[in-house]
Design an enzyme around this catalytic site. Structure first.
Site, PDB file in Angstrom:
ATOM      1  N   ALA A   1      39.038  47.341  48.780  1.00 27.18           N
ATOM      2  CA  ALA A   1      39.671  48.053  47.473  1.00 27.18           C
ATOM      3  C   ALA A   1      40.036  47.462  46.513  1.00 27.18           C
ATOM      4  O   ALA A   1      39.542  48.353  45.592  1.00 27.18           O
ATOM      5  CB  ALA A   1      40.708  49.137  47.881  1.00 27.18           C
TER       6      ALA A   1
ATOM      7  N   PRO B   1      39.197  45.699  42.756  1.00 30.08           N
ATOM      8  CA  PRO B   1      40.483  45.566  41.907  1.00 30.08           C
ATOM      9  C   PRO B   1      40.990  46.807  42.165  1.00 30.08           C
ATOM     10  O   PRO B   1      42.243  46.625  41.338  1.00 30.08           O
ATOM     11  CB  PRO B   1      40.041  44.966  40.511  1.00 30.08           C
ATOM     12  CG  PRO B   1      38.903  46.099  40.938  1.00 30.08           C
ATOM     13  CD  PRO B   1      37.583  45.361  42.081  1.00 30.08           C
TER      14      PRO B   1
ATOM     15  N   ARG C   1      42.388  38.835  44.623  1.00 24.63           N
ATOM     16  CA  ARG C   1      42.206  39.902  43.525  1.00 24.63           C
ATOM     17  C   ARG C   1      42.990  41.427  43.808  1.00 24.63           C
ATOM     18  O   ARG C   1      43.271  42.057  43.560  1.00 24.63           O
ATOM     19  CB  ARG C   1      40.835  40.498  44.370  1.00 24.63           C
ATOM     20  CG  ARG C   1      40.199  39.589  43.200  1.00 24.63           C
ATOM     21  CD  ARG C   1      38.475  39.589  44.589  1.00 24.63           C
ATOM     22  NE  ARG C   1      37.620  40.927  44.478  1.00 24.63           N
ATOM     23  CZ  ARG C   1      37.832  41.777  43.776  1.00 24.63           C
ATOM     24  NH1 ARG C   1      37.153  41.781  41.886  1.00 24.63           N
ATOM     25  NH2 ARG C   1      37.034  43.302  44.026  1.00 24.63           N
TER      26      ARG C   1
ATOM     27  N   CYS D   1      28.235  48.821  43.438  1.00 27.18           N
ATOM     28  CA  CYS D   1      26.965  48.805  41.602  1.00 27.18           C
ATOM     29  C   CYS D   1      26.076  48.120  41.425  1.00 27.18           C
ATOM     30  O   CYS D   1      25.830  47.080  41.162  1.00 27.18           O
ATOM     31  CB  CYS D   1      28.099  48.453  41.140  1.00 27.18           C
ATOM     32  SG  CYS D   1      28.830  46.256  41.551  1.00 27.18           S
TER      33      CYS D   1
END
Length: 466
Positions: free
Chosen positions: A235, A237, A263, A359
């Site tokens: 999960a 940031p 984080r 990403c």
């Protein structure tokens, strides 16, 4: 002064190879990590230019108490940034004494190199490419306000609202203090690429989330209705978690897992600022979470955005100028973890819909992981066709891969991203009819903007106190 001292400490850590910029920024405990990250990245990008200007101006010879890394950060803000927005304490009058000389040396360097813009001083590998053309996307946090009130707030600040965009060309043409409503997401505003809103009162109050459009798609496509139980498997940031909570209207439960304690602590701060109340954070490895645990028996939605190479991140070129593709060994290790996490997620007995996203631009972390997981699920799950108008699809490496989505600065004016939506091909016997009767909606276009006013969740007419 705290901002510049923190930035100098991160720069020193990077140069001494104590860690990456992102890791050191999170470890700094500086409250506004995004502001700090942006300042460090820009200072690092202009590092060679700043060294040359500082040396030519004799700044460190004249000011013995000014340390090199702090000098670099302060000179960046003075010459290339936005001025001393965070306050420079006792260093501000010192820098002002040398301001004329520093500006003269910067101008002389431009003449020497035959350039007129600051960006032209950068080495080729450090110059912003297509990534620098990605607009600033801003998600309106509907837990606190609505798009209408935020738009009105920006208009009162002198911004010009251009309505809903109809094409990518509208986004490319954005300049100055103009902004648009995204053509797909009704809570996403679009500003020119250089717009910095880290100090904006609406952002500081949690009314706005600075989040790339591609990063908004996973929660949108998971589309859990209010009251649902959802797992956010990796999960931190927390931007996607806050988006899930907004879609749930804080009704239901989000079980959010992450192994990185720092984080996770930063994520807890973000969720508190954005008004999220339906999330349970756990410092735990998702792979160690038992699907048979009674706490998760009603979980029908899972968002899995695991650790990846980050090869699609537009900020990566700032952290690692000229960085190449990740090594084969690193890709194999990442893909192995990603596949284990995805296969594990698919074993939750009540699961109906899962979004897998990265990403990354690498096939090994994207299509290959999804293909192998589908093969292991033995027909229990299938790829859901979503956003048929999205221009960038998955690589044709297996039948159905065209249902996956890809994103890139070139094709979608976003960061590089990959998304696959998996849905159960059959209703499991352990799930009751009542639990599965809620209709699922796969968004294909943003709804028309309604002409209405928000009630209790209005954007502040004056800067909120933080």
């Amino acid at each position: 002064m705290a901002l510049y001292a923190a930035a100098a400490a991160v720069l020193a850590g990077v140069e001494s190879r104590q860690g990456s910029i992102k890791g050191l920024v999170y470890a700094s405990r500086f409250q506004n990590v995004k502001q700090l990250y942006a300042l460090v990245c820009e200072t690092q990008r202009y590092s060679a230019v700043l060294d040359a200007v500082i040396a030519s101006a004799g700044l460190l010879r004249a000011e013995k108490k000014l340390r090199p890394h702090l000098a670099k950060v302060l000179v960046y803000e003075l010459l290339l940034g936005r001025g001393f927005r965070g306050g420079a304490g006792r260093w501000k009058p010192l820098l002002n004494r040398h301001q004329a000389r520093l500006k003269a040396e910067l101008a002389r360097l431009k003449v020497h190199r035959g350039v007129s813009r600051n960006e032209d001083l950068l080495e080729v590998g450090c110059r912003p490419g297509l990534a620098s053309q990605v607009p600033r996307f801003v998600r309106v946090n509907t837990l606190k306000t609505c798009s209408d009130n935020v738009i009105d707030y920006f208009k009162r600040q002198g911004f010009s609202y251009q309505g809903r965009a109809s094409s990518l060309e509208d986004l490319r043409a954005l300049k100055g203090k103009c902004f648009l409503l995204d053509p797909l997401l009704s809570e996403l505003l679009v500003f020119p690429a250089q717009t910095d809103l880290h100090d904006h009162p609406l952002y500081l109050a949690g009314h706005l989330i600075l989040q790339d459009k591609a990063s908004c798609l996973p929660a949108l496509l998971l589309d859990p209705p209010p009251g649902s139980h959802v797992i956010d498997a990796c999960a931190a940031p927390g931007n996607k978690t806050s988006h899930l909570a907004a879609l749930l209207k804080n009704q239901g439960k989000i079980f959010a897992f992450d192994l990185d304690a720092k984080r996770l602590a930063s994520m807890a701060t973000l969720l508190a600022r954005t008004g999220v109340s339906c999330c349970q954070l756990a410092e735990e490895d998702f792979l160690a979470v038992s699907p048979s645990d009674q706490r998760y028996r009603q979980v029908q939605y899972i968002l899995l955005d695991p650790s990846c190479s980050g090869s699609g991140m537009v900020t990566r070129q700032l952290e690692e100028p000229g960085a190449g593709a990740p090594s084969k060994e690193r890709l194999q290790a990442l893909a192995g973890f990603q596949q284990r996490a995805l296969c594990h997620a698919l074993t939750f007995p009540s699961l109906q819909r899962l979004v897998y996203s990265t990403c990354s631009l690498c096939q090994e972390e994207n299509e290959d992981v999804v293909r192998d997981a589908l093969q292991q699920s033995a027909g229990t799950f299938r790829l859901a066709p979503v956003l048929p108008s999205w221009p960038h699809r998955g690589l044709s490496t297996f039948p159905g891969a065209e249902h996956c989505l890809r994103a890139s600065p070139e094709t979608t004016l976003t960061g590089g991203f990959f998304i696959a939506v998996l849905e159960r091909a059959e209703v499991p016997s352990s799930v009751s009819q009542a639990e599965t009767s809620a209709p699922e909606h796969i968004p294909s276009a943003a709804p028309k903007r309604k002409k209405r006013r928000c009630k209790a969740a209005a954007a502040p007419s004056a800067p909120p106190r933080t």
